[in-house]
Write a protein that holds these residues in place. Structure first.
Motif, PDB file in Angstrom:
ATOM      1  N   PHE A  79     -18.032  27.678  -2.071  1.00 30.56           N
ATOM      2  CA  PHE A  79     -18.616  26.584  -1.397  1.00 30.56           C
ATOM      3  C   PHE A  79     -18.724  27.039   0.165  1.00 30.56           C
ATOM      4  O   PHE A  79     -17.705  27.318   0.746  1.00 30.56           O
ATOM      5  N   ASP A  80     -19.970  27.093   0.750  1.00 30.33           N
ATOM      6  CA  ASP A  80     -20.166  27.619   2.114  1.00 30.33           C
ATOM      7  C   ASP A  80     -19.851  26.267   3.089  1.00 30.33           C
ATOM      8  O   ASP A  80     -20.606  25.525   2.898  1.00 30.33           O
ATOM      9  N   MET A  81     -18.817  26.530   4.049  1.00 24.19           N
ATOM     10  CA  MET A  81     -18.514  25.412   4.824  1.00 24.19           C
ATOM     11  C   MET A  81     -19.435  25.617   6.053  1.00 24.19           C
ATOM     12  O   MET A  81     -19.459  26.547   6.508  1.00 24.19           O
ATOM     13  N   VAL A  82     -20.269  24.342   6.417  1.00 20.24           N
ATOM     14  CA  VAL A  82     -21.078  24.426   7.625  1.00 20.24           C
ATOM     15  C   VAL A  82     -20.345  23.201   8.268  1.00 20.24           C
ATOM     16  O   VAL A  82     -20.389  21.976   8.156  1.00 20.24           O
ATOM     17  N   VAL A  83     -19.832  23.501   9.465  1.00 21.05           N
ATOM     18  CA  VAL A  83     -19.148  22.579  10.360  1.00 21.05           C
ATOM     19  C   VAL A  83     -19.668  22.373  11.717  1.00 21.05           C
ATOM     20  O   VAL A  83     -19.968  23.217  12.486  1.00 21.05           O
ATOM     21  N   HIS A  84     -19.962  21.125  12.129  1.00 24.56           N
ATOM     22  CA  HIS A  84     -20.573  20.717  13.224  1.00 24.56           C
ATOM     23  C   HIS A  84     -19.528  20.391  14.182  1.00 24.56           C
ATOM     24  O   HIS A  84     -18.531  19.642  13.794  1.00 24.56           O
ATOM     25  N   TYR A  85     -19.490  20.615  15.348  1.00 27.49           N
ATOM     26  CA  TYR A  85     -18.394  20.171  16.323  1.00 27.49           C
ATOM     27  C   TYR A  85     -18.899  20.300  17.637  1.00 27.49           C
ATOM     28  O   TYR A  85     -19.983  20.792  18.008  1.00 27.49           O
ATOM     29  N   PRO A  86     -18.571  19.396  18.580  1.00 28.85           N
ATOM     30  CA  PRO A  86     -19.003  19.264  19.981  1.00 28.85           C
ATOM     31  C   PRO A  86     -18.709  20.724  20.932  1.00 28.85           C
ATOM     32  O   PRO A  86     -17.766  21.359  20.510  1.00 28.85           O
ATOM     33  N   PRO A  87     -19.391  20.720  22.144  1.00 29.04           N
ATOM     34  CA  PRO A  87     -19.220  21.951  22.782  1.00 29.04           C
ATOM     35  C   PRO A  87     -17.739  21.908  23.502  1.00 29.04           C
ATOM     36  O   PRO A  87     -17.448  20.869  23.864  1.00 29.04           O
TER      37      PRO A  87
ATOM     38  N   ASN B 289     -21.499  23.620  17.786  1.00 28.00           N
ATOM     39  CA  ASN B 289     -22.571  23.626  16.634  1.00 28.00           C
ATOM     40  C   ASN B 289     -22.968  22.053  16.191  1.00 28.00           C
ATOM     41  O   ASN B 289     -21.904  21.218  16.086  1.00 28.00           O
ATOM     42  N   PRO B 290     -24.247  21.659  16.357  1.00 27.24           N
ATOM     43  CA  PRO B 290     -25.358  22.835  16.712  1.00 27.24           C
ATOM     44  C   PRO B 290     -25.497  23.278  18.047  1.00 27.24           C
ATOM     45  O   PRO B 290     -24.527  22.787  19.082  1.00 27.24           O
ATOM     46  N   GLN B 291     -26.189  24.282  18.458  1.00 27.69           N
ATOM     47  CA  GLN B 291     -26.359  24.956  19.576  1.00 27.69           C
ATOM     48  C   GLN B 291     -26.701  23.931  20.580  1.00 27.69           C
ATOM     49  O   GLN B 291     -27.451  23.217  20.660  1.00 27.69           O
ATOM     50  N   PRO B 292     -25.648  23.868  21.755  1.00 29.36           N
ATOM     51  CA  PRO B 292     -25.846  22.931  22.862  1.00 29.36           C
ATOM     52  C   PRO B 292     -26.884  23.550  23.712  1.00 29.36           C
ATOM     53  O   PRO B 292     -27.347  24.476  23.870  1.00 29.36           O
ATOM     54  N   TYR B 293     -27.707  22.380  24.357  1.00 26.62           N
ATOM     55  CA  TYR B 293     -28.538  22.666  25.643  1.00 26.62           C
ATOM     56  C   TYR B 293     -27.769  22.322  26.950  1.00 26.62           C
ATOM     57  O   TYR B 293     -26.725  21.799  26.808  1.00 26.62           O
ATOM     58  N   TYR B 294     -28.295  22.876  27.895  1.00 33.63           N
ATOM     59  CA  TYR B 294     -27.511  22.865  29.347  1.00 33.63           C
ATOM     60  C   TYR B 294     -28.399  22.194  30.436  1.00 33.63           C
ATOM     61  O   TYR B 294     -29.581  22.328  30.364  1.00 33.63           O
ATOM     62  N   ARG B 295     -27.617  21.695  31.392  1.00 33.53           N
ATOM     63  CA  ARG B 295     -28.324  20.947  32.504  1.00 33.53           C
ATOM     64  C   ARG B 295     -27.367  21.459  33.685  1.00 33.53           C
ATOM     65  O   ARG B 295     -26.102  21.280  33.641  1.00 33.53           O
ATOM     66  N   LEU B 296     -27.765  22.121  34.728  1.00 34.14           N
ATOM     67  CA  LEU B 296     -27.115  22.378  36.103  1.00 34.14           C
ATOM     68  C   LEU B 296     -27.577  21.488  37.225  1.00 34.14           C
ATOM     69  O   LEU B 296     -28.854  21.467  37.686  1.00 34.14           O
ATOM     70  N   LEU B 297     -26.676  20.614  37.614  1.00 36.17           N
ATOM     71  CA  LEU B 297     -26.802  19.911  38.745  1.00 36.17           C
ATOM     72  C   LEU B 297     -26.216  20.518  40.106  1.00 36.17           C
ATOM     73  O   LEU B 297     -24.899  21.047  40.310  1.00 36.17           O
ATOM     74  N   SER B 298     -27.023  20.864  41.320  1.00 39.23           N
ATOM     75  CA  SER B 298     -26.810  21.526  42.229  1.00 39.23           C
ATOM     76  C   SER B 298     -26.899  20.873  43.747  1.00 39.23           C
ATOM     77  O   SER B 298     -27.574  19.624  43.638  1.00 39.23           O
ATOM     78  N   PRO B 299     -26.172  21.214  44.714  1.00 42.52           N
ATOM     79  CA  PRO B 299     -26.243  20.434  46.067  1.00 42.52           C
ATOM     80  C   PRO B 299     -27.852  20.534  46.555  1.00 42.52           C
ATOM     81  O   PRO B 299     -28.547  19.801  47.198  1.00 42.52           O
ATOM     82  N   ALA B 300     -28.601  21.685  46.159  1.00 41.55           N
ATOM     83  CA  ALA B 300     -29.981  21.980  46.406  1.00 41.55           C
ATOM     84  C   ALA B 300     -30.781  21.192  45.129  1.00 41.55           C
ATOM     85  O   ALA B 300     -30.828  21.891  44.267  1.00 41.55           O
ATOM     86  N   SER B 301     -31.695  20.296  45.539  1.00 39.53           N
ATOM     87  CA  SER B 301     -32.417  19.832  44.275  1.00 39.53           C
ATOM     88  C   SER B 301     -33.567  20.974  43.761  1.00 39.53           C
ATOM     89  O   SER B 301     -33.911  20.902  42.876  1.00 39.53           O
TER      90      SER B 301
ATOM     91  N   CYS C 226     -22.320  22.045  35.537  1.00 39.86           N
ATOM     92  CA  CYS C 226     -22.909  22.443  34.476  1.00 39.86           C
ATOM     93  C   CYS C 226     -22.577  21.675  33.292  1.00 39.86           C
ATOM     94  O   CYS C 226     -21.207  21.469  32.860  1.00 39.86           O
ATOM     95  N   THR C 227     -23.549  21.099  32.560  1.00 38.57           N
ATOM     96  CA  THR C 227     -23.020  20.306  31.379  1.00 38.57           C
ATOM     97  C   THR C 227     -23.693  20.844  30.270  1.00 38.57           C
ATOM     98  O   THR C 227     -24.812  21.068  29.921  1.00 38.57           O
ATOM     99  N   ALA C 228     -22.806  21.064  29.059  1.00 38.95           N
ATOM    100  CA  ALA C 228     -23.541  21.356  27.750  1.00 38.95           C
ATOM    101  C   ALA C 228     -23.365  20.265  27.017  1.00 38.95           C
ATOM    102  O   ALA C 228     -22.280  19.599  26.705  1.00 38.95           O
ATOM    103  N   THR C 229     -24.469  20.020  26.026  1.00 41.62           N
ATOM    104  CA  THR C 229     -24.692  18.768  25.134  1.00 41.62           C
ATOM    105  C   THR C 229     -24.968  19.301  23.610  1.00 41.62           C
ATOM    106  O   THR C 229     -26.083  19.991  23.784  1.00 41.62           O
ATOM    107  N   ASN C 230     -24.623  18.516  22.798  1.00 40.85           N
ATOM    108  CA  ASN C 230     -25.153  18.615  21.570  1.00 40.85           C
ATOM    109  C   ASN C 230     -25.072  17.146  20.985  1.00 40.85           C
ATOM    110  O   ASN C 230     -24.504  16.159  21.722  1.00 40.85           O
ATOM    111  N   ARG C 231     -25.403  16.909  19.611  1.00 34.43           N
ATOM    112  CA  ARG C 231     -25.480  15.442  19.257  1.00 34.43           C
ATOM    113  C   ARG C 231     -24.189  15.050  19.022  1.00 34.43           C
ATOM    114  O   ARG C 231     -23.708  13.712  18.805  1.00 34.43           O
ATOM    115  N   LEU C 232     -22.915  15.860  19.210  1.00 35.95           N
ATOM    116  CA  LEU C 232     -21.661  15.248  18.886  1.00 35.95           C
ATOM    117  C   LEU C 232     -20.819  15.157  19.987  1.00 35.95           C
ATOM    118  O   LEU C 232     -19.601  14.560  19.907  1.00 35.95           O
ATOM    119  N   GLY C 233     -21.336  15.833  21.119  1.00 37.00           N
ATOM    120  CA  GLY C 233     -20.568  15.187  22.446  1.00 37.00           C
ATOM    121  C   GLY C 233     -21.097  16.245  23.517  1.00 37.00           C
ATOM    122  O   GLY C 233     -22.018  17.080  23.370  1.00 37.00           O
TER     123      GLY C 233
END
Length: 341
Positions: free
Chosen positions: A214-222, A249-261, A285-292
């Motif tokens: 039985f293959d375990m697929v585990v999702h977890y926050p970044p 998992n799932p693969q996070p997406y990223y966002r970078l907030l900087s002093p220079a817009s 820098c924020t990494a986000t997936n559906r778990l956090g």
């Protein structure tokens, strides 16, 4: 056969009066003393006596019983194919003292499972780290269950071994459950259940039967693989790489907030590559997936050495400027005078 049963009755009454056990001092020997037989296989057991004088001996059994045989010091219980799940043959001997003694033969009939399978009831998607789930291992058509043990594996690690106490001699279906609370490290691991038939020292050594994995697929926050805060001391023209790659998992997406817009910094799997020098300040820098989500902070400073170098260059240029300008004017005038001559 009525005579055999009459002898049993007389012997049981004698035992009751004397208080002796059924097999106490009985001059009978079984070879082998017990048998373990796969359902449908042949079986054969000899019963012999050390007595020289007796009236007769034989086997009493639902299958393979014999008639009373006299003057023979052994008699064989044999079947070409044992197809009875519960059977207890009895070898008996009638002595010249009108006493009958008996020896019971212990027979274990076994059958390996038709199938062993593992599944996750009531859930078809991935597991989530930190939640508890139930896995089930189903064993079909096996006997006897009391000789069965089941071992759970996570990869090569043994999780637990358990048995089921069931006195039924006929084939049964059995289910075993495992509660598991997955961690992110379990993602990609395999769970298996292994069934072993334990038939004792004298029994056959049977190979275990394993379920399909039985293959375990585990999702977890970044979470970040590097420190969640980095301080960068940069020169004026430095364009550093900002690495905020994370494990999720799932693969996070990223966002970078900087002093220079208007900062342009292409990103690949959490690695930002600024196209222009970074201003001093704080970069989130924020990494986000559906778990956090998780945030990493970069604090950018201008290095003192780079500032000192900058002002040193400015000072040197300021100090040398009059000399350079005066030398240029002198050279120009001298050249002009030479041209007149």
């Amino acid at each position: 056969m009525w005579r055999v049963r009459a002898w049993f009755l007389i012997f049981d009454v004698a035992l009751f009066v004397s208080g002796q056990s059924r097999n106490s001092s009985c001059p009978l020997e079984l070879s082998p003393s017990s048998v373990i037989v796969r359902f449908g296989d042949p079986v054969s057991v000899n019963c012999s006596t050390s007595l020289d004088e007796f009236e007769g001996m034989g086997w009493e059994a639902t299958e393979g019983g014999t008639s009373l045989a006299g003057k023979l010091q052994f008699v064989t219980w044999t079947l070409a194919s044992l197809k009875t799940w519960s059977i207890q043959p009895i070898c008996y001997i009638n002595t010249i003292d009108q006493i009958q003694c008996v020896q019971d033969l212990e027979v274990t009939v076994y059958k390996m499972p038709d199938s062993v399978s593992i599944f996750q009831p009531n859930l078809t998607g991935p597991m989530e780290a930190g939640r508890t789930y139930r896995l089930q291992c189903d064993i079909r058509n096996v006997a006897p269950v009391r000789n069965l043990s089941l071992t759970w594996y996570r990869g090569t690690e043994i999780i637990k071994t358990e048995m089921r106490y069931n006195d039924s001699a006929t084939p049964q279906n059995e289910s075993f459950s495992l509660l598991i609370t997955p961690k992110k490290e379990y993602d990609g691991l395999q769970i298996q259940c292994k069934v072993q038939m334990n038939l004792g020292v004298s029994g056959p050594k049977l190979s275990p039967i394993k379920s399909e994995p039985f293959d375990m697929v585990v999702h977890y926050p970044p979470s970040f693989t590097s420190p969640q805060q980095e301080i960068l001391d940069l020169a004026v023209d430095d364009k550093p790489i900002l690495n905020c790659s994370s494990d999720g998992n799932p693969q996070p997406y990223y966002r970078l907030l900087s002093p220079a817009s208007d900062l342009k910094a292409p990103e690949t799997r959490g690695v930002f590559r600024p196209l222009s020098p970074l201003l001093p300040g704080t970069y989130n820098c924020t990494a986000t997936n559906r778990l956090g989500s998780a945030t990493k902070v970069f604090i950018v400073h201008r290095t003192r050495n780079s500032l000192a170098t900058f002002w040193l260059i400015v000072g040197l240029v300021s100090a040398l400027a009059p000399v350079l300008i005066g030398g240029t004017v002198w050279a120009t005038r001298r050249g002009h005078s030479q041209n007149i001559l």
